[in-house]
Each structure stands twice: as structure tokens, then as C-alpha cells.
Design a protein around this motif. Structure first.
Motif, PDB file in Angstrom:
ATOM      1  N   GLY A  80      28.809  24.513  35.303  1.00 40.44           N
ATOM      2  CA  GLY A  80      30.061  24.463  36.250  1.00 40.44           C
ATOM      3  C   GLY A  80      29.793  24.422  37.443  1.00 40.44           C
ATOM      4  O   GLY A  80      31.060  24.511  38.341  1.00 40.44           O
ATOM      5  N   TYR A  82      29.535  22.568  41.186  1.00 46.18           N
ATOM      6  CA  TYR A  82      29.886  21.369  41.920  1.00 46.18           C
ATOM      7  C   TYR A  82      28.677  20.566  42.447  1.00 46.18           C
ATOM      8  O   TYR A  82      27.771  20.950  43.316  1.00 46.18           O
ATOM      9  CB  TYR A  82      30.923  21.655  42.978  1.00 46.18           C
ATOM     10  N   GLU A 115      38.733  21.892  46.452  1.00 40.15           N
ATOM     11  CA  GLU A 115      37.891  22.771  45.555  1.00 40.15           C
ATOM     12  C   GLU A 115      36.424  22.948  45.992  1.00 40.15           C
ATOM     13  O   GLU A 115      35.597  23.926  46.108  1.00 40.15           O
ATOM     14  CB  GLU A 115      37.923  22.416  44.337  1.00 40.15           C
ATOM     15  N   TYR A 119      34.640  26.219  47.174  1.00 40.86           N
ATOM     16  CA  TYR A 119      33.341  26.428  46.783  1.00 40.86           C
ATOM     17  C   TYR A 119      32.031  26.594  47.625  1.00 40.86           C
ATOM     18  O   TYR A 119      31.416  27.656  47.553  1.00 40.86           O
ATOM     19  CB  TYR A 119      33.192  25.230  45.467  1.00 40.86           C
ATOM     20  N   ALA A 165      31.981  29.079  41.278  1.00 38.90           N
ATOM     21  CA  ALA A 165      32.519  27.726  40.476  1.00 38.90           C
ATOM     22  C   ALA A 165      33.800  28.507  39.410  1.00 38.90           C
ATOM     23  O   ALA A 165      34.745  27.682  39.356  1.00 38.90           O
ATOM     24  CB  ALA A 165      31.340  26.954  39.862  1.00 38.90           C
ATOM     25  N   ARG A 169      37.541  27.349  39.988  1.00 38.19           N
ATOM     26  CA  ARG A 169      38.077  26.852  38.801  1.00 38.19           C
ATOM     27  C   ARG A 169      39.456  27.323  38.417  1.00 38.19           C
ATOM     28  O   ARG A 169      40.439  27.026  37.961  1.00 38.19           O
ATOM     29  CB  ARG A 169      37.212  26.442  37.929  1.00 38.19           C
TER      30      ARG A 169
END
Length: 172
Positions: A80, A82, A115, A119, A165, A169
């Protein structure tokens, strides 16, 4: 009204001057000595910082980062993480200032509120300059045997990557 931080900074400086005056400390002489110490430290660490900056630039500009992103994309997506933040993930354990340069690049490319931007901000604030800290502090304390320190520190940083992450999310 201007930013409250402007008033806080000036107030803090005035408080320091008043405190020093109450203790009969020569504020100007102490300031000059502090500047001299700061310059000596800057000159001593500049070669290391310059080498890190060059290494980061070579790493990103030569395309090595893109190749690593392609090679590790399946592993990163499995956890998960990025893949766009891979440069930051690799640089952060070595240098905090270099990681901020990579973070700035991520902000420019993806945006601060994206995102990936959120992150990257979380992992930049939540992980440590692991190898820098270990070499600096262990060298200063003459510790030779680190035992499980490095594997545990890497595992904790990796765990932070996964949790960050998940948090991003779930919140977006």
C-alpha cells in the motif's frame, strides 16, 4: 493583524534579552560567540551536505529513481506504499535536508494537498534520518556493537510507511 508568529518571535527574542540582562550576561558577546560556533559547525559539515546533495541530484536526474520505481512498484503496491514517494523513502534515512528537497519536488509535481503530498509529508515527519543519527550518536558515544538497533529501526520506519499509507487512504 499580521501573523501571530511574527509577534511570538519578537517576544521570544525580547524575553531572551531581558533574561540575559537579569543574569548580567553580555548578550551581544554571547551572540557573536554563537555565530562563530555556528560558522565553524557549518564549515565542518558542509562537505558532507554537499556530497549528499550531489548524490541526490545524480540519483534523481540520471533516471535511477525511475528504474527503481518500476522494479519495486509491485512490492510497494502490495504494502500500500505510494511508489511516487520512493525517492523520499530512500533519501530520508540518510539526510533530512536532502529529503526536504525531494519533498519539495513531490509538492511541485503532485501538489501539497494530493494523496502523495500528504503521504510524503507524513513520512517525512514520522521517520528518522536513521543512518545519520546512528553514525553520529553511536560515534559520539563510542558504541561499537549495535546488535539489533539497525534492523529494528528499519522495521519501524517500514511500518510507518505502511501505516501512513493506510491513514492517507482512510482519510481521503
Amino acid at each position: 493583524m499580521k501573523n501571530i508568529s511574527d509577534y511570538l518571535i519578537v517576544s521570544f527574542l525580547l524575553l531572551i534579552i531581558l533574561f540575559a540582562a537579569s543574569k548580567r550576561i553580555d548578550v551581544f558577546k554571547s551572540f557573536v560567540e554563537g555565530v562563530k560556533d555556528g560558522l565553524r559547525i557549518s564549515i565542518r559539515i558542509f562537505p558532507n551536505i554537499f556530497a549528499l546533495i550531489v548524490a541526490v541530484e545524480l540519483f534523481t536526474k540520471t533516471g535511477v529513481l525511475d528504474i527503481l520505481q518500476k522494479l519495486l512498484s509491485h512490492v510497494l503496491s502490495f504494502f500500500g506504499i505510494y511508489k511516487e514517494a520512493l525517492g523520499l523513502i530512500i533519501i530520508k534515512p540518510f539526510s533530512g535536508s536532502s529529503s526536504f528537497a525531494v519533498l519539495r519536488d513531490i509538492f511541485e509535481k503532485y501538489g501539497v494537498d494530493s494523496e502523495i503530498g500528504i503521504y510524503s509529508s507524513i513520512i517525512c515527519a514520522s521517520t528518522e534520518t536513521l543512518f545519520y543519527v546512528i553514525t553520529t550518536y553511536l560515534a559520539a558515544t563510542n558504541v561499537k556493537k549495535t546488535r539489533y538497533l539497525i534492523p529494528v529501526a528499519i522495521a519501524v520506519d517500514f511500518l510507518v510507511l505502511i501505516i501512513a499509507a493506510m491513514v492517507v487512504r482512510m482519510s481521503i
